[in-house]
Design a protein around this motif. Sequence first.
Motif, short mmCIF file in Angstrom:
data_model
loop_
_atom_site.label_atom_id
_atom_site.label_comp_id
_atom_site.label_asym_id
_atom_site.label_seq_id
_atom_site.Cartn_x
_atom_site.Cartn_y
_atom_site.Cartn_z
N LEU A 18 0.85 -1.18 0.00
CA LEU A 18 0.00 0.00 0.00
C LEU A 18 0.89 1.23 0.00
O LEU A 18 1.73 1.40 0.86
N LEU A 20 0.62 5.39 0.01
CA LEU A 20 -0.23 6.56 0.11
C LEU A 20 0.50 7.76 -0.49
O LEU A 20 1.59 7.64 -1.02
N GLU A 30 3.12 -0.37 10.82
CA GLU A 30 1.87 -1.09 10.60
C GLU A 30 1.02 -1.09 11.86
O GLU A 30 1.52 -1.06 12.97
N ASP A 146 -11.00 -1.21 2.34
CA ASP A 146 -10.59 -0.15 1.41
C ASP A 146 -9.16 -0.36 0.92
O ASP A 146 -8.85 -0.02 -0.23
N GLN A 147 -8.28 -0.89 1.76
CA GLN A 147 -6.93 -1.21 1.29
C GLN A 147 -6.98 -2.25 0.18
O GLN A 147 -6.27 -2.13 -0.84
N GLU A 199 -8.35 5.75 -3.51
CA GLU A 199 -7.37 6.37 -2.63
C GLU A 199 -8.05 7.34 -1.66
O GLU A 199 -7.71 7.38 -0.47
N LEU A 202 -9.83 5.44 0.99
CA LEU A 202 -8.89 4.90 1.95
C LEU A 202 -8.45 5.97 2.94
O LEU A 202 -8.36 5.72 4.15
N ARG A 206 -9.00 5.86 7.00
CA ARG A 206 -7.91 6.03 7.97
C ARG A 206 -8.27 7.11 8.99
O ARG A 206 -8.02 6.96 10.19
N GLU A 222 0.16 1.14 7.40
CA GLU A 222 -0.82 0.23 6.81
C GLU A 222 -1.47 -0.64 7.88
O GLU A 222 -0.82 -1.08 8.83
#
Length: 426
Positions: A18, A20, A30, A146-147, A199, A202, A206, A222
């Motif tokens: 992943l 961003l 993580e 979503d990831q 994106e 996501l 978050r 992640e």
Amino acid sequence: MSRFPSRVPPALVLFLPLALCAGTTSAADELTLAAALARAEAQHPSLEAQRALARVAESQVLQAGLRPAPELRLDAENLLGSGPYGSVDRLETTLGFSQLIERGDLLARRVDSARAQQALQADDSAIARLEVRAEVARRFAHLLSDQAKLAITRETTALAEDTQREVERRVSAARSPVAERWRARIALERARLDEEHAEHELLASRRHLAAAMGQAEADFGEARGDLQRLPEVAPVEELLARLESAPEALRYASEVRLRESEWRLARSKAKAGVTLGTGLRRFEDGGDTALTFSASLPLWQGSRQRGAIAEAEARRDQGQSERSAALLRAQAQLYALYQEMNHARVEFEAQRDRVVPAAQQALEQTRYAWERGRYSLLELRDAQAEWTAQRSRLIEAAAEYQSQLIEIQRLTGQLTLPSQAGAAAP
């Protein structure tokens, strides 16, 4: 020949890299569900508020255990009158001390009521903690979803780019009509827009998870968890039985006990207390002193408490009825959630075992035929879209199962770690 990605097992979709906007994250950044729950319990404002309320309830128990304070009184008589009372020669001053003596078990009933309120507040704290944990688990599962969807859209974009390059070569070699160039470019642009939308989704997920943990910024990397591991769940009859000991049910039980204690306290207040007093009186005209004694008792105290007793009794009966009604609602809700969860499992297994593999095979064969001129670009685009849609639906079915599972665990008061490998379900 253009590149086609090798087949990716569905269970590994969540572990694709992943990246961003700020770049890739390291393994040290993580976030696991266990770590997210620990953060929430340490810093969420609502849990801080519950801890403050627990101190309030403790203070109220302490206050309820205090007896009435004694009174010190100073009386002055025959002062600033007329005639012989115009001076202080006949002034009489009394320094007195009085104490209210509570009758019966009023003190014990008052303490019992405060402790029942403290128990109710403890149940509220347990419910608040469970709600926070459930919200973190829901947001964490949504973030995993979503990831995975972002990873799928990136693979789709890569396919569209490969297709567009192949079409450009064909058009340049006069092997395909010019219109296919524009169709391929449209497909690529749509794939890039879908990726950009994923994106944004996501980033929003978050932020929602950060808020659920009680913080303003998503300062983690992640999320790590196996969304597609669907734990087995106990039979619905066993789950229904657990509702009796769930925090919501315990809170109703505590509320019934509180109403019962308030009813007993109201009855104890019907017994009037006696105020006894004594003092020392001084007569200014002769300089003599004398002791005084007093006693007072409120009249008709029992009749004046009848309304409060009747109100407390009605509230006690109301609490018992509300507890029964809430249990019925919870049972119906849990049964419905259980059915929806089972349906989500059926759909997930169908997608994983039959639909997604079929879409994979269809895409590979369509691509093979298209590269040899037997299929049109439109048929290839349809196969690619179907492959993307069915893989996304697989993720959605897994997320739906986890969502229903979390809600069932919230109702039964036994929230575990459904999105973590090795976690147990209720």
